[in-house]
Design a protein around this motif. Structure first.
Motif, PDB file in Angstrom:
ATOM      1  N   PHE A  24       0.827  -1.207   0.000  1.00  0.00           N
ATOM      2  CA  PHE A  24       0.000   0.000   0.000  1.00  0.00           C
ATOM      3  C   PHE A  24       0.867   1.265   0.000  1.00  0.00           C
ATOM      4  CE2 PHE A  24      -4.220  -1.849   1.452  1.00  0.00           C
ATOM      5  CZ  PHE A  24      -4.886  -1.406   0.326  1.00  0.00           C
ATOM      6  N   SER A  25       1.970   1.250   0.730  1.00  0.00           N
ATOM      7  CA  SER A  25       2.829   2.431   0.810  1.00  0.00           C
ATOM      8  C   SER A  25       3.516   2.707  -0.517  1.00  0.00           C
ATOM      9  CB  SER A  25       3.869   2.245   1.920  1.00  0.00           C
ATOM     10  OG  SER A  25       3.237   2.083   3.172  1.00  0.00           O
ATOM     11  N   VAL A  26       3.991   1.637  -1.181  1.00  0.00           N
ATOM     12  CA  VAL A  26       4.580   1.819  -2.505  1.00  0.00           C
ATOM     13  C   VAL A  26       3.495   2.273  -3.491  1.00  0.00           C
ATOM     14  CG1 VAL A  26       5.876   0.715  -4.365  1.00  0.00           C
ATOM     15  CG2 VAL A  26       6.343   0.091  -1.998  1.00  0.00           C
ATOM     16  N   MET A  27       2.274   1.758  -3.325  1.00  0.00           N
ATOM     17  CA  MET A  27       1.159   2.210  -4.155  1.00  0.00           C
ATOM     18  C   MET A  27       0.912   3.694  -3.984  1.00  0.00           C
ATOM     19  SD  MET A  27      -2.327   3.137  -3.964  1.00  0.00           S
ATOM     20  CE  MET A  27      -2.981   2.409  -2.477  1.00  0.00           C
ATOM     21  N   ASP A  28       1.004   4.191  -2.734  1.00  0.00           N
ATOM     22  CA  ASP A  28       0.838   5.629  -2.502  1.00  0.00           C
ATOM     23  C   ASP A  28       1.863   6.432  -3.299  1.00  0.00           C
ATOM     24  OD1 ASP A  28      -1.293   5.308  -0.800  1.00  0.00           O
ATOM     25  OD2 ASP A  28      -0.100   5.399   1.035  1.00  0.00           O
ATOM     26  N   ALA A  29       3.110   5.948  -3.328  1.00  0.00           N
ATOM     27  CA  ALA A  29       4.149   6.642  -4.086  1.00  0.00           C
ATOM     28  C   ALA A  29       3.834   6.628  -5.577  1.00  0.00           C
ATOM     29  CB  ALA A  29       5.519   6.002  -3.824  1.00  0.00           C
ATOM     30  N   ALA A  30       3.396   5.475  -6.089  1.00  0.00           N
ATOM     31  CA  ALA A  30       3.052   5.378  -7.507  1.00  0.00           C
ATOM     32  C   ALA A  30       1.888   6.302  -7.847  1.00  0.00           C
ATOM     33  CB  ALA A  30       2.704   3.924  -7.859  1.00  0.00           C
ATOM     34  N   MET A  31       0.881   6.353  -6.962  1.00  0.00           N
ATOM     35  CA  MET A  31      -0.279   7.194  -7.234  1.00  0.00           C
ATOM     36  C   MET A  31       0.039   8.673  -7.057  1.00  0.00           C
ATOM     37  SD  MET A  31      -2.563   5.312  -8.391  1.00  0.00           S
ATOM     38  CE  MET A  31      -3.836   6.577  -8.423  1.00  0.00           C
ATOM     39  N   LYS A  32       0.987   9.001  -6.175  1.00  0.00           N
ATOM     40  CA  LYS A  32       1.415  10.398  -6.068  1.00  0.00           C
ATOM     41  C   LYS A  32       2.089  10.831  -7.370  1.00  0.00           C
ATOM     42  CE  LYS A  32       4.204  13.656  -3.392  1.00  0.00           C
ATOM     43  NZ  LYS A  32       4.832  13.978  -2.096  1.00  0.00           N
ATOM     44  N   ALA A  33       2.949   9.955  -7.925  1.00  0.00           N
ATOM     45  CA  ALA A  33       3.604  10.280  -9.193  1.00  0.00           C
ATOM     46  C   ALA A  33       2.575  10.412 -10.312  1.00  0.00           C
ATOM     47  CB  ALA A  33       4.626   9.197  -9.540  1.00  0.00           C
ATOM     48  N   ALA A  34       1.585   9.506 -10.346  1.00  0.00           N
ATOM     49  CA  ALA A  34       0.541   9.580 -11.371  1.00  0.00           C
ATOM     50  C   ALA A  34      -0.316  10.829 -11.194  1.00  0.00           C
ATOM     51  CB  ALA A  34      -0.327   8.330 -11.322  1.00  0.00           C
ATOM     52  N   SER A  35      -0.615  11.179  -9.946  1.00  0.00           N
ATOM     53  CA  SER A  35      -1.443  12.359  -9.681  1.00  0.00           C
ATOM     54  C   SER A  35      -0.724  13.646 -10.049  1.00  0.00           C
ATOM     55  CB  SER A  35      -1.842  12.392  -8.197  1.00  0.00           C
ATOM     56  OG  SER A  35      -2.628  11.269  -7.858  1.00  0.00           O
ATOM     57  N   LEU A  36       0.590  13.698  -9.843  1.00  0.00           N
ATOM     58  CA  LEU A  36       1.362  14.872 -10.247  1.00  0.00           C
ATOM     59  C   LEU A  36       1.334  15.045 -11.759  1.00  0.00           C
ATOM     60  CD1 LEU A  36       4.424  14.523  -7.840  1.00  0.00           C
ATOM     61  CD2 LEU A  36       2.762  16.406  -7.857  1.00  0.00           C
ATOM     62  N   ALA A  37       1.282  13.927 -12.496  1.00  0.00           N
ATOM     63  CA  ALA A  37       1.291  13.998 -13.958  1.00  0.00           C
ATOM     64  C   ALA A  37      -0.099  14.218 -14.546  1.00  0.00           C
ATOM     65  CB  ALA A  37       1.895  12.707 -14.527  1.00  0.00           C
ATOM     66  N   LEU A  38      -1.115  13.592 -13.959  1.00  0.00           N
ATOM     67  CA  LEU A  38      -2.450  13.574 -14.570  1.00  0.00           C
ATOM     68  C   LEU A  38      -3.496  14.373 -13.810  1.00  0.00           C
ATOM     69  CD1 LEU A  38      -2.714   9.745 -15.348  1.00  0.00           C
ATOM     70  CD2 LEU A  38      -2.202  11.565 -16.970  1.00  0.00           C
ATOM     71  N   GLY A  39      -3.231  14.673 -12.548  1.00  0.00           N
ATOM     72  CA  GLY A  39      -4.270  15.174 -11.669  1.00  0.00           C
ATOM     73  C   GLY A  39      -4.855  14.016 -10.883  1.00  0.00           C
ATOM     74  N   VAL A  40      -5.362  14.315  -9.711  1.00  0.00           N
ATOM     75  CA  VAL A  40      -5.841  13.273  -8.798  1.00  0.00           C
ATOM     76  C   VAL A  40      -7.014  12.510  -9.386  1.00  0.00           C
ATOM     77  CG1 VAL A  40      -6.899  12.857  -6.546  1.00  0.00           C
ATOM     78  CG2 VAL A  40      -4.986  14.456  -6.747  1.00  0.00           C
ATOM     79  N   GLY A  41      -7.969  13.210  -9.981  1.00  0.00           N
ATOM     80  CA  GLY A  41      -9.174  12.561 -10.493  1.00  0.00           C
ATOM     81  C   GLY A  41      -8.881  11.540 -11.566  1.00  0.00           C
ATOM     82  N   THR A  42      -8.098  11.923 -12.566  1.00  0.00           N
ATOM     83  CA  THR A  42      -7.777  10.997 -13.661  1.00  0.00           C
ATOM     84  C   THR A  42      -6.993   9.799 -13.138  1.00  0.00           C
ATOM     85  OG1 THR A  42      -7.721  12.823 -15.253  1.00  0.00           O
ATOM     86  CG2 THR A  42      -6.620  10.778 -15.884  1.00  0.00           C
ATOM     87  N   ALA A  43      -6.013  10.045 -12.256  1.00  0.00           N
ATOM     88  CA  ALA A  43      -5.199   8.947 -11.728  1.00  0.00           C
ATOM     89  C   ALA A  43      -6.054   7.952 -10.957  1.00  0.00           C
ATOM     90  CB  ALA A  43      -4.092   9.506 -10.834  1.00  0.00           C
ATOM     91  N   LEU A  44      -6.981   8.446 -10.122  1.00  0.00           N
ATOM     92  CA  LEU A  44      -7.824   7.541  -9.350  1.00  0.00           C
ATOM     93  C   LEU A  44      -8.845   6.823 -10.229  1.00  0.00           C
ATOM     94  CD1 LEU A  44      -8.405   9.623  -6.097  1.00  0.00           C
ATOM     95  CD2 LEU A  44      -7.081   7.525  -6.339  1.00  0.00           C
ATOM     96  N   LEU A  45      -9.372   7.493 -11.248  1.00  0.00           N
ATOM     97  CA  LEU A  45     -10.286   6.828 -12.178  1.00  0.00           C
ATOM     98  C   LEU A  45      -9.587   5.662 -12.868  1.00  0.00           C
ATOM     99  CD1 LEU A  45     -12.797   6.458 -13.920  1.00  0.00           C
ATOM    100  CD2 LEU A  45     -11.983   8.327 -15.388  1.00  0.00           C
ATOM    101  N   LEU A  46      -8.397   5.914 -13.415  1.00  0.00           N
ATOM    102  CA  LEU A  46      -7.672   4.862 -14.113  1.00  0.00           C
ATOM    103  C   LEU A  46      -7.290   3.723 -13.168  1.00  0.00           C
ATOM    104  CD1 LEU A  46      -5.356   7.014 -16.415  1.00  0.00           C
ATOM    105  CD2 LEU A  46      -7.331   5.655 -17.103  1.00  0.00           C
TER     106      LEU A  46
END
Length: 291
Positions: A24-46
């Motif tokens: 889960f912690s590594v997932m948080d890092a991956a999703m933070k990187a995705a959110s910085l690139a795409l925005g939180v909404g798009t990253a969480l949708l995908l």
């Protein structure tokens, strides 16, 4: 002679939960990187679309359990809470360091004590008040260090507020999870939560959609895979050992968050964050222990 067979039976669930929290912690890092690139909404949708696709085979293998109308409504209720919780958490996490965000989110189990009293009729004991005061003290210590260093700009204030609100929704999520676990299996819960959250984010996609590139898709796919792996490890561990044994293991997430923040984003870990996290964890321990 009788004690030795028990040791592996406790050790393996603990190791499973440690692995789940690490994922889960590594997932948080991956999703933070995705959110910085795409925005939180798009990253969480995908992530939730990918998570749905990953859990469908598990659901089929489990016999395709279909919830009743009552349980489906409970799945939807928790999905709404989870969607708000995740959006707030990652909105905050892109604005403050990972270890700091994780430390603040540890306040959730303390808030859950009050939600349990409100929704489940449980009694608020004096130790719950002490736990809340320690948790608040921990957040004050973390915040005061940033204010004193002049590092708390508008973005950091917004990020901290978002994660505090996320912790409130996470506490409500914990209470709903107790009810949900009594009525449905982990595979059913995982599938319908991923599906419902994906549909909720899809409904608002025109407001925030950003076309992903290969790198952001890779980060998001990593996040979906890690979330699924974490769910399997945690479900296996919590099915085989008491919660009071496993809940303290959740706090290893702070160490993983600090490590991933340093490795992926170059975030330094200050002593005030460690001290604040220690106060919050102490409050959680006092508030949730049986005696």
């Amino acid at each position: 002679m009788a004690a030795s067979p028990d040791r592996p039976s406790v050790l393996l669930p603990v190791l499973a939960v440690v692995a789940g929290i690490a994922a889960f912690s590594v997932m948080d890092a991956a999703m933070k990187a995705a959110s910085l690139a795409l925005g939180v909404g798009t990253a969480l949708l995908l992530r939730n679309v990918m998570g749905t696709l990953l859990t469908v085979p598990l659901w089929v293998a489990a016999g395709r359990p279909v919830p009743t109308r009552r349980i489906a409504l409970l799945h939807l209720q928790r999905s709404v809470v989870t969607a708000v919780m995740a959006a707030l958490f990652f909105h905050g996490l892109v604005r403050i360091p990972m270890a700091e965000g994780m430390a603040i989110s540890f306040f959730a189990p303390i808030v859950a004590l009050y939600f349990a009293a409100l929704l489940l009729g449980e009694t608020i004991r004096p130790r719950a008040v002490v736990a809340a005061l320690l948790g608040l003290a921990g957040m004050v210590v973390i915040g005061a260090d940033r204010f004193g260093a002049g590092a708390y700009g508008p973005e950091a204030v917004e990020g901290t507020a978002a994660i505090v609100l996320s912790a409130v929704f996470y506490a409500l999520n914990l209470v709903l999870q107790r009810k949900q676990a009594l009525l449905a299996g982990p595979v059913e819960i995982a599938l319908f939560q991923n599906l419902n959250v994906a549909l909720l984010f899809l409904a608002f996609a025109p407001l925030y959609w950003t076309a992903p590139d290969a790198t952001s898709l890779a980060w998001t796919l990593m996040g979906a895979c890690l979330a699924t792996i974490a769910l399997l490890f945690l479900s296996w561990g919590y099915a085989r050992a008491e919660a009071q044994v496993l809940v303290p293991v959740e706090y290893t997430g702070f160490l993983w968050a600090a490590l991933m923040g340093w490795l992926v984003f170059g975030e330094a870990l200050g002593p005030a964050v460690v001290a604040g996290a220690a106060l919050i964890v102490l409050g959680c321990w006092i508030g949730t222990r049986k005696r």
